[in-house]
Write an enzyme that holds these catalytic residues in place. Structure first.
Site, mmCIF file in Angstrom:
data_model
loop_
_atom_site.group_PDB
_atom_site.id
_atom_site.type_symbol
_atom_site.label_atom_id
_atom_site.label_comp_id
_atom_site.label_asym_id
_atom_site.label_seq_id
_atom_site.Cartn_x
_atom_site.Cartn_y
_atom_site.Cartn_z
ATOM 1 N N HIS A 230 -6.311 106.175 68.202
ATOM 2 C CA HIS A 230 -6.832 105.871 69.424
ATOM 3 C C HIS A 230 -7.382 106.972 70.248
ATOM 4 O O HIS A 230 -7.846 106.664 71.364
ATOM 5 C CB HIS A 230 -5.601 104.860 70.167
ATOM 6 C CG HIS A 230 -5.658 103.506 69.242
ATOM 7 N ND1 HIS A 230 -6.348 102.261 69.771
ATOM 8 C CD2 HIS A 230 -4.992 103.009 68.518
ATOM 9 C CE1 HIS A 230 -5.811 101.385 69.016
ATOM 10 N NE2 HIS A 230 -5.204 101.754 68.251
ATOM 11 N N ASP B 19 -10.692 111.807 76.450
ATOM 12 C CA ASP B 19 -10.267 110.601 76.121
ATOM 13 C C ASP B 19 -10.726 109.907 74.943
ATOM 14 O O ASP B 19 -12.004 110.299 74.594
ATOM 15 C CB ASP B 19 -10.776 109.587 77.345
ATOM 16 C CG ASP B 19 -9.773 108.617 77.820
ATOM 17 O OD1 ASP B 19 -9.033 108.122 76.856
ATOM 18 O OD2 ASP B 19 -9.595 107.974 79.073
HETATM 19 C C1 GDG Z 1 -5.306 104.722 74.679
HETATM 20 C C2 GDG Z 1 -6.529 105.865 74.412
HETATM 21 C C3 GDG Z 1 -8.193 104.162 74.255
HETATM 22 C C4 GDG Z 1 -4.408 100.551 83.898
HETATM 23 N N1 GDG Z 1 -3.911 100.308 84.965
HETATM 24 C C5 GDG Z 1 -3.641 98.977 85.052
HETATM 25 C C6 GDG Z 1 -4.030 98.348 83.703
HETATM 26 N N2 GDG Z 1 -4.411 99.328 83.135
HETATM 27 C C7 GDG Z 1 -5.153 98.783 81.742
HETATM 28 C C8 GDG Z 1 -6.647 99.091 81.854
HETATM 29 C C9 GDG Z 1 -6.771 99.451 80.441
HETATM 30 C C10 GDG Z 1 -5.609 100.007 79.763
HETATM 31 O O1 GDG Z 1 -4.645 99.977 80.804
HETATM 32 C C11 GDG Z 1 -5.790 101.663 79.619
HETATM 33 O O2 GDG Z 1 -6.620 101.749 78.763
HETATM 34 P P1 GDG Z 1 -7.447 103.089 78.437
HETATM 35 O O3 GDG Z 1 -8.431 102.992 77.270
HETATM 36 O O4 GDG Z 1 -8.240 103.483 79.582
HETATM 37 O O5 GDG Z 1 -6.383 104.253 78.121
HETATM 38 P P2 GDG Z 1 -4.925 104.656 77.561
HETATM 39 O O6 GDG Z 1 -3.894 103.980 77.759
HETATM 40 O O7 GDG Z 1 -4.842 105.993 77.432
HETATM 41 O O8 GDG Z 1 -5.099 104.159 75.792
HETATM 42 C C12 GDG Z 1 -7.814 105.433 74.978
HETATM 43 C C13 GDG Z 1 -7.084 103.261 74.239
HETATM 44 O O9 GDG Z 1 -6.031 103.815 73.850
HETATM 45 C C14 GDG Z 1 -7.579 101.737 73.018
HETATM 46 O O10 GDG Z 1 -7.797 102.404 71.977
HETATM 47 O O11 GDG Z 1 -9.438 103.661 74.949
HETATM 48 O O12 GDG Z 1 -8.810 106.444 75.005
HETATM 49 O O13 GDG Z 1 -6.057 107.098 75.288
HETATM 50 O O14 GDG Z 1 -7.016 98.202 79.760
HETATM 51 O O15 GDG Z 1 -7.223 97.982 82.302
HETATM 52 N N3 GDG Z 1 -4.161 96.908 83.768
HETATM 53 C C15 GDG Z 1 -3.661 96.091 84.699
HETATM 54 N N4 GDG Z 1 -3.153 96.741 85.905
HETATM 55 C C16 GDG Z 1 -3.237 98.127 86.155
HETATM 56 O O16 GDG Z 1 -2.822 98.666 87.239
HETATM 57 N N5 GDG Z 1 -3.358 95.042 84.626
#
Ligand code: GDG
Length: 473
Positions: free
Chosen positions: A159, A367
């Site tokens: 990921h 990222d």
């Molecule tokens: C890893 C990789 C890759 C965040 N704050 C709140 C909240 N979130 C949710 C977001 C999103 C998720 O968390 C974060 O996903 P990301 O993709 O931005 O980042 P990572 O956690 O680092 O994930 C990344 C991912 O895996 C999938 O393959 O994209 O690059 O690092 O869904 O919405 N959700 C809620 N409240 C919050 O305050 N409900």
């Protein structure tokens, strides 16, 4: 149809009929419900170091799936998760050699937990099952499962980014890590750049070669290596956002904005996300362009994460101080430029906040993909969409051709892009949004899961038998 066994560090437990929190949980549990399956991983609980390690996972049947959960000893967790996974692999794979902290003790814990997981999982796997391992915590899983006698198709999905070889080789055991990856039949990466980095490593370190698009021989095994960008549940998220006007938090937020424009950032509190650089860019924007003072608010939603890792605690203080300083320097009696929220917002409210925003600031320093970028686009009002300002170093940049791309290290450039986004005419906003929405609608999380599983189910050509290997090498 073969049964699916998913292996990941954390296992999102879904109560029957409950809505899953994240797209990944939805996508994978959807696949498991179709095929029947097991989701295996850490239970989220620890046991004392002197307790006996149970020989079998606890299994829980829920919503047609079997969850197999392992409690870990405190020390094992610290070394495997807080140590090698999150103080070595995470920073290094995000190009942060300065933060990588390698110790043989942590490395030992990493392999110990992977072995333990494999020992517990192996007896649960039937010969026709497909095994799908997720992320950097579990790179040695396939090798350990094969050592336990499994002959199944085993896939891996990373990921996070796969770094270029000059960075990867900083890892003292990089050779073992790549050997571990190559014990899988399919390696899925987020972007073509990750595949390119893998290919360059394999060539330079002379451990194999690329045969043709997606087909490699590495450490004597024929494997498939694909860029399959992870998606979101686009349609469902767009519907949630469209209905979010009824959400009381969203209503209160809208009233409190007094007609000002909203700029939004949403990230786990992590140094890879570029939150401090983003706040600096917003401050520069305010000083560059006086006309926006008092007319816009930057909301940064940042739930805490990995608080047990020292770099995260230090960063939490630094970002809070920076937001406080910028507010102190620029606030008026009736206007606070930055609203910094250090906790989780509910998913429905989040969808509504994205929709309310004129600009989404998604500016990670590095990222793997970044799902926030896709969620922001999915949540927009098609008649009056906001503008996505996206770091060129997010995996999502390879797909989101309607975004304003920015270099997060260039604070002045990002400040200028914020001004451009706020001033962008409606027809340009609609045009850019349509392109991105079409992309994420087609390449949603169901597409990702289907494409990956098709590759993993494979065909005779990709089957990693020795005979086949002789034929191709
Ligand atoms: C890893 C990789 C890759 C965040 N704050 C709140 C909240 N979130 C949710 C977001 C999103 C998720 O968390 C974060 O996903 P990301 O993709 O931005 O980042 P990572 O956690 O680092 O994930 C990344 C991912 O895996 C999938 O393959 O994209 O690059 O690092 O869904 O919405 N959700 C809620 N409240 C919050 O305050 N409900």
């Amino acid at each position: 149809m073969s049964r699916l066994i998913v292996v990941s560090n954390r296992v999102p437990m879904l109560k029957p009929g409950a809505q899953a929190a994240g797209g990944l949980a939805v996508a994978l549990s959807g696949a498991m419900q179709e095929r029947g399956g097991v989701w295996f991983g850490w239970s989220g609980r620890t046991i004392p170091d002197d307790a006996a390690q149970p020989e079998h996972p606890k299994t829980v049947e829920s919503g047609g799936l079997t969850y197999a959960l392992v409690d870990l000893k405190q020390r094992d967790l610290e070394e495997y998760y807080g140590g090698f996974s999150n103080r070595m692999l995470w920073p290094l794979f995000h190009y942060r050699m300065d933060l990588a902290d390698f110790t043989r003790v942590a490395l030992g814990g990493y392999y110990r937990v992977n072995k333990l997981f494999a020992r517990m999982l192996a007896p649960m796997v039937q010969p026709s099952d497909l095994v799908w391992v997720h992320d950097y915590h579990l790179i040695p899983m396939a090798a350990e499962l094969r050592a336990a006698g499994l002959k199944n198709r085993i896939g891996f999905y990373l990921h996070i980014p796969f770094p270029p070889p000059d960075i990867l080789t900083v890892l003292p055991n990089h050779a073992d890590i790549v050997r571990g990856l190559a014990a899988h039949d399919v390696i899925g990466f987020q972007t073509p750049l990750d595949v390119e980095n893998f290919e360059t490593y394999v060539r330079r370190e002379k451990v194999g070669r690329r045969l043709s698009a997606g087909r490699f021989v590495v450490h004597g095994r024929a494997i498939r290596v694909e860029a399959l960008p992870v998606g979101i549940e686009t349609k469902a998220f767009a519907e949630t956002a469209a209905a979010s006007g009824r959400n009381s938090l969203v209503r209160r937020m809208r009233e409190s904005m007094l007609g000002r424009k909203l700029i939004i950032g949403v990230d786990r509190l992590d140094y890879s996300k570029g939150i401090a650089e983003r706040i600096q860019a917003f401050e520069t924007f305010l000083t560059l362009d006086d006309s926006w003072r008092g007319r816009c608010t930057f909301l940064q939603v940042t739930p805490k994460s990995r608080e047990e890792v020292p770099e995260y605690a230090a960063m939490e203080r630094a970002v809070a101080e920076l937001a406080g300083r910028v507010n102190g320097a620029h606030a008026e009696l009736d206007w606070t430029p930055i609203r910094y929220v250090n906790r989780t917002v509910g998913r429905n409210a989040l969808a509504g906040l994205y929709r309310m925003a004129s600009v989404g600031l998604v500016t990670p320093l590095r990222d793997g993909m970044n799902l926030v970028a896709k969620e922001f686009v999915a949540a927009q009002d098609p008649e009056d969409p906001g503008v996505l300002l996206l770091s060129r170093f997010a995996g999502a940049a390879a797909e989101m051709d309607g975004a304003l791309l920015t270099n997060p290290y260039d604070v002045d450039g990002t400040a200028g892009a914020i001004a451009r986004a706020l001033d962008m005419p409606l027809d340009e906003r609609v045009d850019r949004w349509k392109r991105m929405f079409a992309r994420i609608s087609e390449h949603d999380v169901a597409w990702w899961r289907r494409s990956y599983l098709e590759a993993l189910e494979g065909d005779a050509e990709t089957s990693p038998t020795a005979d086949r290997l002789k034929a191709v090498s």
